[in-house]
Every structure is written in C-alpha cells, then in structure tokens.
Design a protein around this motif. Structure first.
Motif, PDB file in Angstrom:
ATOM      1  N   ASP A   6      -3.285  10.558  -0.590  1.00 21.14           N
ATOM      2  CA  ASP A   6      -3.256  11.914  -1.037  1.00 21.14           C
ATOM      3  C   ASP A   6      -4.746  12.120  -0.856  1.00 21.14           C
ATOM      4  O   ASP A   6      -5.056  13.463  -0.408  1.00 21.14           O
ATOM      5  CB  ASP A   6      -2.696  12.109  -2.022  1.00 21.14           C
ATOM      6  N   VAL A   7      -5.652  11.443  -1.500  1.00 26.45           N
ATOM      7  CA  VAL A   7      -7.042  12.008  -1.330  1.00 26.45           C
ATOM      8  C   VAL A   7      -7.593  11.848  -0.222  1.00 26.45           C
ATOM      9  O   VAL A   7      -8.458  12.843  -0.031  1.00 26.45           O
ATOM     10  CB  VAL A   7      -7.806  10.787  -2.318  1.00 26.45           C
ATOM     11  N   ARG A   8      -7.434  10.917   0.618  1.00 26.35           N
ATOM     12  CA  ARG A   8      -8.128  11.024   1.855  1.00 26.35           C
ATOM     13  C   ARG A   8      -7.592  12.044   2.810  1.00 26.35           C
ATOM     14  O   ARG A   8      -8.159  12.553   3.682  1.00 26.35           O
ATOM     15  CB  ARG A   8      -7.947   9.655   2.664  1.00 26.35           C
ATOM     16  N   MET A   9      -6.425  12.767   2.254  1.00 23.11           N
ATOM     17  CA  MET A   9      -6.094  14.187   3.400  1.00 23.11           C
ATOM     18  C   MET A   9      -6.572  15.183   2.702  1.00 23.11           C
ATOM     19  O   MET A   9      -6.475  16.236   3.521  1.00 23.11           O
ATOM     20  CB  MET A   9      -4.426  13.893   3.063  1.00 23.11           C
ATOM     21  N   ARG A  10      -7.561  15.218   1.660  1.00 27.78           N
ATOM     22  CA  ARG A  10      -8.132  16.367   1.098  1.00 27.78           C
ATOM     23  C   ARG A  10      -9.284  16.770   1.865  1.00 27.78           C
ATOM     24  O   ARG A  10      -9.865  15.642   2.641  1.00 27.78           O
ATOM     25  CB  ARG A  10      -8.297  16.188  -0.347  1.00 27.78           C
ATOM     26  N   THR A  11      -9.660  17.969   2.203  1.00 26.54           N
ATOM     27  CA  THR A  11     -10.893  18.539   2.929  1.00 26.54           C
ATOM     28  C   THR A  11     -12.157  17.911   2.097  1.00 26.54           C
ATOM     29  O   THR A  11     -12.125  17.575   0.854  1.00 26.54           O
ATOM     30  CB  THR A  11     -10.945  19.825   2.892  1.00 26.54           C
ATOM     31  N   ASP A  12     -13.145  17.815   2.624  1.00 25.26           N
ATOM     32  CA  ASP A  12     -14.436  17.708   2.087  1.00 25.26           C
ATOM     33  C   ASP A  12     -14.580  18.407   0.929  1.00 25.26           C
ATOM     34  O   ASP A  12     -15.252  18.293  -0.174  1.00 25.26           O
ATOM     35  CB  ASP A  12     -15.653  17.822   3.060  1.00 25.26           C
ATOM     36  N   ALA A  13     -14.424  19.885   1.058  1.00 27.74           N
ATOM     37  CA  ALA A  13     -14.695  20.769   0.171  1.00 27.74           C
ATOM     38  C   ALA A  13     -13.972  20.436  -1.184  1.00 27.74           C
ATOM     39  O   ALA A  13     -14.418  20.526  -2.348  1.00 27.74           O
ATOM     40  CB  ALA A  13     -14.422  22.296   0.468  1.00 27.74           C
ATOM     41  N   GLU A  14     -12.656  20.098  -1.054  1.00 23.17           N
ATOM     42  CA  GLU A  14     -11.855  19.883  -2.206  1.00 23.17           C
ATOM     43  C   GLU A  14     -12.201  18.523  -2.983  1.00 23.17           C
ATOM     44  O   GLU A  14     -12.207  18.542  -3.983  1.00 23.17           O
ATOM     45  CB  GLU A  14     -10.361  19.466  -1.873  1.00 23.17           C
ATOM     46  N   LEU A  15     -12.645  17.346  -1.969  1.00 21.94           N
ATOM     47  CA  LEU A  15     -13.344  16.441  -2.550  1.00 21.94           C
ATOM     48  C   LEU A  15     -14.604  16.607  -3.399  1.00 21.94           C
ATOM     49  O   LEU A  15     -14.708  15.984  -4.505  1.00 21.94           O
ATOM     50  CB  LEU A  15     -13.484  15.262  -1.339  1.00 21.94           C
ATOM     51  N   ILE A  16     -15.408  17.368  -2.657  1.00 23.34           N
ATOM     52  CA  ILE A  16     -16.556  17.730  -3.574  1.00 23.34           C
ATOM     53  C   ILE A  16     -16.245  18.434  -4.782  1.00 23.34           C
ATOM     54  O   ILE A  16     -16.996  18.145  -5.901  1.00 23.34           O
ATOM     55  CB  ILE A  16     -17.384  18.229  -2.722  1.00 23.34           C
ATOM     56  N   ALA A  17     -15.404  19.111  -4.753  1.00 23.10           N
ATOM     57  CA  ALA A  17     -15.017  20.037  -5.938  1.00 23.10           C
ATOM     58  C   ALA A  17     -14.664  19.145  -7.112  1.00 23.10           C
ATOM     59  O   ALA A  17     -14.968  19.177  -8.192  1.00 23.10           O
ATOM     60  CB  ALA A  17     -14.058  21.177  -5.648  1.00 23.10           C
ATOM     61  N   ALA A  18     -13.728  18.217  -6.489  1.00 23.60           N
ATOM     62  CA  ALA A  18     -13.180  17.193  -7.461  1.00 23.60           C
ATOM     63  C   ALA A  18     -14.300  15.992  -8.119  1.00 23.60           C
ATOM     64  O   ALA A  18     -14.306  15.542  -9.050  1.00 23.60           O
ATOM     65  CB  ALA A  18     -12.171  16.283  -6.930  1.00 23.60           C
ATOM     66  N   ALA A  19     -15.146  16.049  -7.226  1.00 23.21           N
ATOM     67  CA  ALA A  19     -16.373  15.133  -7.617  1.00 23.21           C
ATOM     68  C   ALA A  19     -17.130  15.551  -8.684  1.00 23.21           C
ATOM     69  O   ALA A  19     -17.890  14.981  -9.573  1.00 23.21           O
ATOM     70  CB  ALA A  19     -17.128  14.627  -6.437  1.00 23.21           C
ATOM     71  N   ARG A  20     -17.152  16.805  -8.865  1.00 27.90           N
ATOM     72  CA  ARG A  20     -18.089  17.403  -9.813  1.00 27.90           C
ATOM     73  C   ARG A  20     -17.524  17.060 -11.223  1.00 27.90           C
ATOM     74  O   ARG A  20     -18.084  16.864 -12.125  1.00 27.90           O
ATOM     75  CB  ARG A  20     -17.705  18.954  -9.694  1.00 27.90           C
TER      76      ARG A  20
END
Length: 188
Positions: A6-20
């Motif tokens: 699921d995590v790997r299917m997310r866009t970079d923008a979504e991952l960066i937002a989550a990384a905050r």
C-alpha cells in the motif's frame, strides 16, 4: 494498518506528506529515486563524487519536506533540481572531467569490430565533452537534465525553478553548441 505494498503504491507527494509525521515514509521516495539521481551525478561528476552528491540530495530533500509542493505527484524533478544545485558546487570538477574526456585518445578497437564506427564515436565523445566543458553551467544543467535524466522541458523548469521560456532558450543554446562541436553548423 497499511501494508508495504500500500505504501509503495502511493505517490511521492503522498509519501512526502506522510514523512512529515512519520519520517520513515521518506525511505520509499529514496528507494524510488536514488539509483537515477546517483547515475545522473556519476555521469556529470564521475563515481568518486556521485555517491556524496546523491546522498546529500536526499539529505537536503528530507530537510525541505515542509516546502514540497503537494500538487506535484512525482518528486523526481524536485530531486534533480537539488542534485543540479549540488553539482554546481563541483563545477570545476565537472569541467575538468569533460576536458579530460575530450583529450582521451580513441581506444584501439579489436580487428573484428567496426573500426571506423568506433573511432567516429570516440572522436564525437571527445568533441562533445569539450563542448560540455565550454557550456555555461545553467545551459549545461538544462541540456543534461533533458539528455541524461530524461526530464521534459516543463520538468526541467520545475527542477531548476526557472520559467519554461528560460529552459527553451538555454536548451536551444546548448544544442546549438553541441551541433557546432560536431561540425554540424549547417543543421541549424
């Protein structure tokens, strides 16, 4: 609970937002882009400096998560922009590399290989390396982001934070210089 898939299917923008909120999410962005950023830096600076530049690219990106534009689903152009800025700090090393490449004599090809074709390619490589060394840094950045990183002109504009028209004019100048270096002035 979100799975690795699921995590790997997310866009970079979504991952960066989550990384905050969860910094470990940035590891997926790193895994997606590190090899390409490293390869780009290696082509420009050589392997000696490429690992440092690629690693520093992600350190800088991580420190700037809050400033990432969530409207951009792909972080690639952003990362190439950071890498280009870091490469610019090594401008002398890059120019020296191209000058050295321009002076390397053609390899002696094996008898069964098309000798003329290999000599032509080696000569062209030297001429292009010399022309790359002569290019102004901003023009070289645009040309190599298009040619080596495979970015589109709008992506280059994003990466370098310059208007699209600036990218077009820099790319035109750089291509003209490359054609001139290859003796193709008539192709203009």
């Amino acid at each position: 609970m979100e799975t690795d898939v699921d995590v790997r299917m997310r866009t970079d923008a979504e991952l960066i937002a989550a990384a905050r909120r969860s910094p470990e999410r940035f590891a997926v962005v790193f895994d997606r882009h590190y090899a390409r950023i490293y390869a780009y830096a290696a082509r420009r600076l050589g392997r000696d400096l490429a690992e440092d530049v690629a690693s520093e690219t992600f350190l800088v990106a991580f420190s700037r998560l809050a400033g990432y534009d969530p409207a951009r689903p792909d972080a690639g152009p952003w990362l190439y922009g950071i890498a280009s800025n870091l490469i610019a700090r090594h401008g002398r090393a890059e120019s020296r590399r191209y000058r050295a490449m321009s002076k390397v004599p053609p390899e002696r090809p094996a008898a069964e290989i098309d000798v003329a074709g290999r000599l032509d390619a080696a000569t062209a490589r030297g001429l292009l390396a010399a022309a790359l060394a002569r290019l102004a840094g901003p023009d070289r950045d645009v040309l190599l982001l298009v040619a080596w990183a495979g970015l589109s002109q709008p992506e280059v504009a994003t990466a370098l934070d310059v208007p699209a028209g600036t990218v077009r004019s820099r790319l035109h100048r750089a291509r003209r210089e490359m054609r001139t270096a290859l003796g193709e002035e008539d192709a203009l």
